[in-house]
Design an enzyme around this catalytic site. Structure first.
Site, mmCIF file in Angstrom:
data_model
loop_
_atom_site.group_PDB
_atom_site.id
_atom_site.type_symbol
_atom_site.label_atom_id
_atom_site.label_comp_id
_atom_site.label_asym_id
_atom_site.label_seq_id
_atom_site.Cartn_x
_atom_site.Cartn_y
_atom_site.Cartn_z
ATOM 1 N N GLN A 151 1.135 -1.481 -0.136
ATOM 2 C CA GLN A 151 0.361 0.493 0.219
ATOM 3 C C GLN A 151 0.630 1.401 -0.181
ATOM 4 O OE1 GLN A 151 -2.888 -1.443 3.477
ATOM 5 N NE2 GLN A 151 -4.326 -0.754 1.945
ATOM 6 N N ARG B 148 3.563 0.307 12.844
ATOM 7 C CA ARG B 148 3.703 -0.635 12.386
ATOM 8 C C ARG B 148 3.504 -0.887 10.720
ATOM 9 N NH1 ARG B 148 -1.941 -3.276 10.648
ATOM 10 N NH2 ARG B 148 -1.293 -6.092 11.152
ATOM 11 N N HIS C 31 1.361 -9.695 4.498
ATOM 12 C CA HIS C 31 -0.155 -8.204 4.671
ATOM 13 C C HIS C 31 -0.588 -8.556 2.780
ATOM 14 C CE1 HIS C 31 -2.004 -4.822 5.663
ATOM 15 N NE2 HIS C 31 -2.122 -5.134 5.410
ATOM 16 N N ASN D 169 -1.667 -10.491 8.331
ATOM 17 C CA ASN D 169 -2.615 -9.253 9.022
ATOM 18 C C ASN D 169 -3.748 -10.055 8.419
ATOM 19 O OD1 ASN D 169 -3.431 -6.606 8.678
ATOM 20 N ND2 ASN D 169 -4.238 -7.375 6.880
ATOM 21 N N GLU D 170 -4.807 -9.827 8.908
ATOM 22 C CA GLU D 170 -6.702 -10.418 8.800
ATOM 23 C C GLU D 170 -5.560 -11.308 8.189
ATOM 24 O OE1 GLU D 170 -7.953 -7.006 6.779
ATOM 25 O OE2 GLU D 170 -7.954 -5.746 8.232
ATOM 26 N N ASN E 175 -8.040 -6.117 14.507
ATOM 27 C CA ASN E 175 -8.263 -5.552 13.246
ATOM 28 C C ASN E 175 -10.009 -5.133 13.842
ATOM 29 O OD1 ASN E 175 -5.237 -4.947 12.552
ATOM 30 N ND2 ASN E 175 -5.446 -5.436 10.739
ATOM 31 N N TYR F 277 -12.748 -2.393 12.455
ATOM 32 C CA TYR F 277 -13.523 -1.233 12.265
ATOM 33 C C TYR F 277 -14.596 -0.854 12.984
ATOM 34 C CZ TYR F 277 -9.273 -1.130 8.957
ATOM 35 O OH TYR F 277 -7.637 -0.706 8.751
ATOM 36 N N GLU G 120 -5.163 -2.640 14.154
ATOM 37 C CA GLU G 120 -5.745 -1.636 13.403
ATOM 38 C C GLU G 120 -7.202 -1.573 13.426
ATOM 39 O OE1 GLU G 120 -5.900 -2.607 9.381
ATOM 40 O OE2 GLU G 120 -4.622 -3.897 8.702
ATOM 41 N N TRP H 229 -5.459 3.019 11.705
ATOM 42 C CA TRP H 229 -4.957 2.827 10.280
ATOM 43 C C TRP H 229 -5.624 4.242 9.121
ATOM 44 C CZ3 TRP H 229 -2.547 -1.085 8.028
ATOM 45 C CH2 TRP H 229 -2.504 -0.660 6.472
ATOM 46 N N GLU I 70 -5.936 1.424 -1.522
ATOM 47 C CA GLU I 70 -6.834 0.691 -0.701
ATOM 48 C C GLU I 70 -7.056 -0.388 -1.454
ATOM 49 O OE1 GLU I 70 -7.237 1.069 2.674
ATOM 50 O OE2 GLU I 70 -8.738 -0.404 1.827
ATOM 51 N N TRP I 71 -6.123 -1.236 -1.495
ATOM 52 C CA TRP I 71 -6.747 -1.914 -2.193
ATOM 53 C C TRP I 71 -7.518 -2.511 -3.860
ATOM 54 C CZ3 TRP I 71 -3.079 -4.986 -0.796
ATOM 55 C CH2 TRP I 71 -2.488 -5.325 0.320
ATOM 56 N N PHE J 159 -7.504 6.875 4.022
ATOM 57 C CA PHE J 159 -7.743 6.116 5.215
ATOM 58 C C PHE J 159 -6.826 7.064 6.162
ATOM 59 C CE2 PHE J 159 -10.161 2.454 7.042
ATOM 60 C CZ PHE J 159 -10.673 2.494 5.351
HETATM 61 C C1 PNW Z 1 -7.645 -3.679 6.289
HETATM 62 N N1 PNW Z 1 -13.803 -4.634 4.187
HETATM 63 O O1 PNW Z 1 -8.987 -4.424 4.421
HETATM 64 C C2 PNW Z 1 -6.445 -4.303 6.023
HETATM 65 O O2 PNW Z 1 -5.826 -4.920 6.700
HETATM 66 C C3 PNW Z 1 -5.715 -2.706 4.742
HETATM 67 O O3 PNW Z 1 -4.522 -3.091 4.404
HETATM 68 C C4 PNW Z 1 -6.646 -1.830 4.623
HETATM 69 O O4 PNW Z 1 -5.970 -0.839 4.508
HETATM 70 C C5 PNW Z 1 -7.715 -1.761 5.807
HETATM 71 O O5 PNW Z 1 -7.910 -2.791 6.527
HETATM 72 C C6 PNW Z 1 -8.878 -0.659 5.092
HETATM 73 O O6 PNW Z 1 -9.609 -1.655 4.269
HETATM 74 C C7 PNW Z 1 -10.016 -4.470 5.015
HETATM 75 O O7 PNW Z 1 -14.613 -4.535 3.442
HETATM 76 C C8 PNW Z 1 -10.416 -4.400 4.179
HETATM 77 O O8 PNW Z 1 -15.193 -5.312 5.455
HETATM 78 C C9 PNW Z 1 -11.835 -5.092 3.670
HETATM 79 C C10 PNW Z 1 -12.714 -4.860 4.596
HETATM 80 C C11 PNW Z 1 -12.094 -5.097 5.595
HETATM 81 C C12 PNW Z 1 -10.620 -5.049 6.247
#
Ligand code: PNW
Length: 520
Positions: free
Chosen positions: A10, A68, A114, A159-160, A305, A307, A380, A459, A466-467, A475
């Site tokens: 990223q 991190r 990651h 990671n995740e 993590n 959110y 995160e 984060w 952002e992927w 972010f």
């Molecule tokens: C995480 N969702 O990914 C990642 O660890 C990070 O690299 C990323 O930038 C960050 O969260 C923000 O998106 C996610 O759709 C991506 O629920 C998508 C989801 C959750 C986490």
């Protein structure tokens, strides 16, 4: 620990420099721009690779004591495995970063994986679909422990793994892009195979550290799992059941192997049912005794993590399963049966709803349910702003290339009230959870836990790639000007966080010391 988080793909850029090999995200974004909202890739992104020294100064200015970041496997081993040679230039980049951080009193908090798997391993044996990945991952981890472990004392193996599995092998929205409509893959079996190999990679790396490095280096090795807080969609008993399924399939999938050495019972129940392409129901790998032994209690801290929260609704799917999605029997959303929203969204359409108190409930719930015997680190937590203003530009005559403009100016986003409130409220929730925990267990020194939550990372450090949303979501605590030399400017949340860190003495005094001074 207070810090900000990032990941290699990223932020780094320099995709073909320093001897780096290609990884699956390089290939995915370059071969399939149509899968990325704005058709972009992270070949350059915010160019952390070349701006590393300035960025460490920015971290120092912010006053964080931890940073991190993740190591890109293909910078260390361009061909994925040791036999293909290691890159001294790659190793040197991370050595310089770590030294620069330490020279500025910032501790590295390092993720080994990651999501940017060396593409050579994807091509040779389909990456995480093959158990061969375990040895290669351990060899890679061993190099990192050996090269960096004298200075790195906190390691996150993966990671995740849930997000990697679900988006990569069920939805096909992340590299390697399997399982989605019209894509290769098999969402009936692949997500389980990948989850199995991922968690075995974690355990094997944990044991490698324990056997060969722990005595000399005295660091901690953990894993970072992503989990939402789940609430039932309605009063229907079935939706209460769906909440259980949601935890099992999003979190238990990795957490139960770590704590019980096996899959959650609901995963075993549903993922062994006949599916369209597996009428014999043989879709779920099992853990052998050696794997179980390695897995049990293989974490020194648990990275979370967090959110958002979701309402979950039961989805009836009796009969043949069409894969992970039907096996899990739930649908998550931001609205309940009466149309109430779970919390304010970061922007219209965002998946991030501000549900801060739920984090406290979640941590206490998880600790008890899975009998967690180590501290949590929130690795995160953060919120995005939308980066498009709705206007478009043409890149050529091909209508497929008509992309959204990426143009929000610093002036437009610098007053990031939502993010500021988001961080503040979550910090507060963590404080509540810690207090509640200590009141209940603190004096008895419950197992190994001195404090329920021992660290918090926002984060993200800066805006970045952002992927599959490309650059359409920001972010960052710090704004990046993609139109002018990738200059960084602090948003208000960054200034607030800095102030919080400088004032919050209590937070940086080690628990032991504080307890002593309190009793004194
Ligand atoms: C995480 N969702 O990914 C990642 O660890 C990070 O690299 C990323 O930038 C960050 O969260 C923000 O998106 C996610 O759709 C991506 O629920 C998508 C989801 C959750 C986490």
């Amino acid at each position: 620990m207070f810090g900000v988080g990032t990941s290699s793909y990223q932020i780094e850029g320099a995709w073909n420099e320093g001897g780096k090999g290609l990884h699956i995200w390089d290939c995915y974004a370059l071969r399939h721009p149509e899968k990325i909202t704005d058709g972009s890739n992270a070949c350059v992104t915010v160019d952390f690779y070349h701006k590393m020294k300035e960025d460490v100064q920015l971290l120092k200015k912010m006053g964080v004591n931890y940073f991190r970041f993740s190591i890109s496997w293909s910078r260390i081993l361009p061909g994925g495995k040791v036999s293909m040679g290691k890159s001294l230039e790659g190793i040197n980049f991370y050595n310089k970063l770590i030294d620069e951080l330490k020279a500025n009193d910032i501790e590295p908090f390092v993720t080994l994986f990651h999501w940017d798997l060396p593409n050579a391993l994807e091509e040779e044996y389909m990456g995480f679909l093959s158990p061969k990945i375990v040895d290669d991952f351990v060899n890679y981890a061993e190099i990192c422990f050996w090269e960096f472990g004298d200075r790195v004392k906190n390691w996150v193996t993966l990671n995740e793994p849930y997000r990697f599995t679900y988006s990569g092998y069920v939805k096909g929205q992340f590299a390697p892009g399997r399982g989605g409509e019209g894509q290769e893959g098999d969402p009936e079996s692949e997500p389980y195979i990948v989850a199995h190999n991922l968690i075995n990679c974690h355990a094997a790396a944990y044991r490698k550290y324990e056997q060969a490095f722990q005595d000399a280096q005295k660091g901690k090795v953990g894993i970072t799992l992503d989990v939402n807080f789940f609430k039932p969609f309605s009063n229907d008993q079935k939706d209460a059941k769906a909440v259980e399924y949601a935890y099992d399939f999003m979190f238990g999938l990795f957490m139960e192997p770590l704590t019980k050495g096996d899959w959650p019972s609901n995963v075993k129940k549903f993922a062994t049912k006949p599916s369209i392409h597996h009428p014999n129901g043989r879709r779920l790998p099992t853990f052998n005794d050696d794997q179980k032994k390695k897995l049990l209690h293989s974490y020194d801290f648990l990275g979370i993590n967090y959110y958002t929260a979701n309402f979950v609704q039961f989805v009836d799917s009796s009969g043949y399963s069409s894969g992970f999605e039907t096996d899990s029997h739930y649908k998550a959303s931001g609205k309940d049966s009466k149309g109430n929203v779970i919390g304010p969204a970061a922007f219209p359409g965002s998946w991030v709803y501000l549900c801060a108190n739920e984090l406290a409930d979640l941590l206490l719930y998880i600790q008890e349910k899975y009998n967690v015997d180590k501290s949590f680190v929130i690795t995160e937590n953060g919120a995005p702003e939308a980066n498009e203003d709705g206007s478009y530009y043409d890149s050529g005559n091909d209508p497929k290339n008509k992309k959204k403009k990426v143009i929000k100016t610093y002036e437009q986003v610098k007053d990031d009230e939502f993010r500021l409130k988001y961080i503040k409220w979550h910090l507060d929730a963590i404080k509540q959870a810690n207090a509640k925990w200590s009141r209940a267990h603190g004096l008895q020194r419950y197992k190994f836990i001195k404090k329920l939550v021992m660290g918090y990372f926002v984060w993200s450090f800066t805006d970045s790639y952002e992927w599959n949303s490309g650059y359409t979501q920001r972010f960052g605590l710090n704004y990046v000007d993609y139109n002018n030399n990738l200059l960084r400017y602090p948003k208000n949340s960054a200034l607030w966080f800095k102030k919080f860190l400088s004032e919050k003495e209590e937070a940086v005094v080690p628990y032991e010391t504080r307890k002593r001074s309190l009793t004194a």
